[in-house]
Scaffold this motif. Sequence first.
Motif, PDB file in Angstrom:
ATOM      1  N   TYR A  48      -3.100   8.669  -4.029  1.00  0.00           N
ATOM      2  CA  TYR A  48      -3.367   7.224  -4.050  1.00  0.00           C
ATOM      3  C   TYR A  48      -3.182   6.604  -2.659  1.00  0.00           C
ATOM      4  O   TYR A  48      -2.722   5.471  -2.522  1.00  0.00           O
ATOM      5  N   LYS A  79       0.833  -1.204   0.000  1.00  0.00           N
ATOM      6  CA  LYS A  79       0.000   0.000   0.000  1.00  0.00           C
ATOM      7  C   LYS A  79       0.873   1.262   0.000  1.00  0.00           C
ATOM      8  O   LYS A  79       0.639   2.203  -0.754  1.00  0.00           O
ATOM      9  N   ASP A  94      -9.056   2.620   4.577  1.00  0.00           N
ATOM     10  CA  ASP A  94      -9.110   1.317   3.922  1.00  0.00           C
ATOM     11  C   ASP A  94     -10.073   0.410   4.684  1.00  0.00           C
ATOM     12  O   ASP A  94      -9.804   0.006   5.819  1.00  0.00           O
ATOM     13  N   GLY A 149      -7.109   2.695   0.211  1.00  0.00           N
ATOM     14  CA  GLY A 149      -7.374   1.377  -0.328  1.00  0.00           C
ATOM     15  C   GLY A 149      -8.840   1.309  -0.726  1.00  0.00           C
ATOM     16  O   GLY A 149      -9.310   2.063  -1.576  1.00  0.00           O
ATOM     17  N   GLY A 196      -8.601  -0.069  -5.021  1.00  0.00           N
ATOM     18  CA  GLY A 196      -7.836   0.139  -3.800  1.00  0.00           C
ATOM     19  C   GLY A 196      -6.697  -0.841  -3.655  1.00  0.00           C
ATOM     20  O   GLY A 196      -5.588  -0.485  -3.237  1.00  0.00           O
ATOM     21  N   GLY A 221      -4.535   1.844  -5.567  1.00  0.00           N
ATOM     22  CA  GLY A 221      -4.788   2.892  -4.586  1.00  0.00           C
ATOM     23  C   GLY A 221      -5.688   3.948  -5.210  1.00  0.00           C
ATOM     24  O   GLY A 221      -5.803   4.058  -6.435  1.00  0.00           O
TER      25      GLY A 221
END
Length: 659
Positions: free
Chosen positions: A509, A394, A534, A512, A500, A504
């Motif tokens: 970005y 991530k 997220d 998530g 996500g 991203g």
Amino acid sequence: MARKIEVPRGKLIGMNGPGSLYIDTDGISYIVGATDKWYESGVNKNLNKFTINDNRLENLLKVNEFREVPIYKGKSDDREVENSKFTIPISRFPLTHYCSHCHLLGEFKENSSSKLKECKVCKEKKEHIQFPLVIVCEHGHIYDFPYYNYTHSSSEKNPETKHEIFFKKDGSSILNGSLVCSCGASHTLKGVTGKSKEGDKTPTPFQREMKYAKCKGKRPWAGKDVYDEKCNGKPVAILKNALGVYQPELFSVLSLTDKEEKEQLSDYESILIQEFNKLSNETLNSHNDSLNVKLSFNGTQNSIIKKVNSVRRLQELVVQTGFHRLMPSDEEESFIKATDDVNNKKMMFSSNETPIDWYPAKELYGEGIFIEFNEEVLNKWNGFNFVQEYMKKKLNKIANDYHLKDRFSNPINVLIHTLSHGLIKQFSKLSGYSITSISEKLYFYKNKYGLLIYVTDSDKDGTFGGLVRLAEEEKFKQSFNEALKSMEWCSSDPVCREIGRENGQGLYYSNGAACHNCSYLPNTSCSYRNCFLDREFVFILDSDVCIRNYFDWFKEINFHNNKQEHKVKIVKNGEENTYGNWNTLIDLGIATSSYFLNEGYTKPDYLEGIVQIDDYEFTAAYIWKEESRIVLLEEKYQSKEIPSEFFGVINGWEILKNK
């Protein structure tokens, strides 16, 4: 006679602060004057009455005091009233207008509040409309769109020729129009707005059209013809009512101590740790006017939530430390600028030369709910390899120059932030407060993890208790579970979740599975620009990294019996249970054992589903999704013998035999 325009006092610290554009009920926009000019008018003045003190912030921000916004008060029975007749200076902006009939461009005076003006072409008074575009730079300067130079940017200017410039519309969009001069020169407005698309090293669209013009450094909120000589900002054309025209830099703290008490704090983190300690104190003095905290209920030793406190009363000090344009900001960034950037500090004031030893501020009063999380549980979840691997991927998608990246490099911080958004959405439905009025404050420093969800108002009597009543254990757990359900699925899924995971989404970005349809809040509610969210961590049950698959929010789960190495997945829920209770199930021959009746189990949600444990599928007699419990059919009904290690707590699911 000058027209009186009423501006809400509370908004003058924030979106209608110094240097902002305020639009009145007639649609005319004005620029709000510099902060120090707010106190120049007035009768029988006593500026000490506006002083607010907080020793912690004064030391950190290197100022002597804070000042609240003066309020307009008239005379009473011809008696002198202290601090009466204060007015906030504002001036018309932008000054460029066009005739509503012939569209000839011209200028109004700063002190005008009328829409009518003599038109040179129409030869009579006509209603005029403010030109929709202004020029701004990231440092805060703003000025009128240079319509004459823009129109003639690609042609020679003949001073002997009469130049009358008209705004020619083309369709419904203003930005599809063009500027046309009576001399024959013209220039389209299409594509003139926006920032540099390829980074800071390239010119903006406006600069390209204007042969790389530099920012003029104008400060109309400070006075006529006031400007900064050397500005290295990049001028940007923007609609005057766009959000990017003004971004206040706000910094807020909870008022925790008596004003006389001296406290030396070294940084922003120290303030938040101090707030956390006070909010988690379930026996805080109930007679404290600033903060009244009472324990609502405790979790268990190994539940995710350690305790929930009702914050019956809180007092918040909101300080405006500056402003900028084009890019949004967050509290931490505002604090850093206030302590390090001297020029930013002075943008709100009329002069760059006068030493600044105060900031404008306001005091708010309200209520809230404080959630303290179990440090041991969160750290254990954070230590799982698959959680760390997911977070590493991530972070690799996010630009390294995003200053919040370090703050949210820990999955725990993203988890708390995402949970906060889900709860705010749910609480707004039940508390009576709009979602724009509910705010969040996150605590994740030195293994202290907490979340404050609160509302405030300028009235010293505070708010009405609609939020704090939801801190009662039964109501809180019910609201909490509803939030978990509603956030599990986004109306944009599976797209939201897939984007996500793969690329991203959101600013830089940084998000998530989180988008406008599921997780975003208004800017007034989110402290971090709707970044680093997220749902995979909190709400999505079939995600490997969802904390609910390993620990319970409120109940006890024994770490040693929780078999993290196995994976449980419900392949098919089975028939939804519509029968009344266990007695009915047994009488109809649907339930094969009275054990669960005798043990006081609630009726199951589903009957005879299919469950996968690792790579094996088994028939489930009963499934409780709410309580994360599955009862497998007896071994003689199974095509495979069930390994004994598949019974117990696995990934947060309680797996039982059909006894």
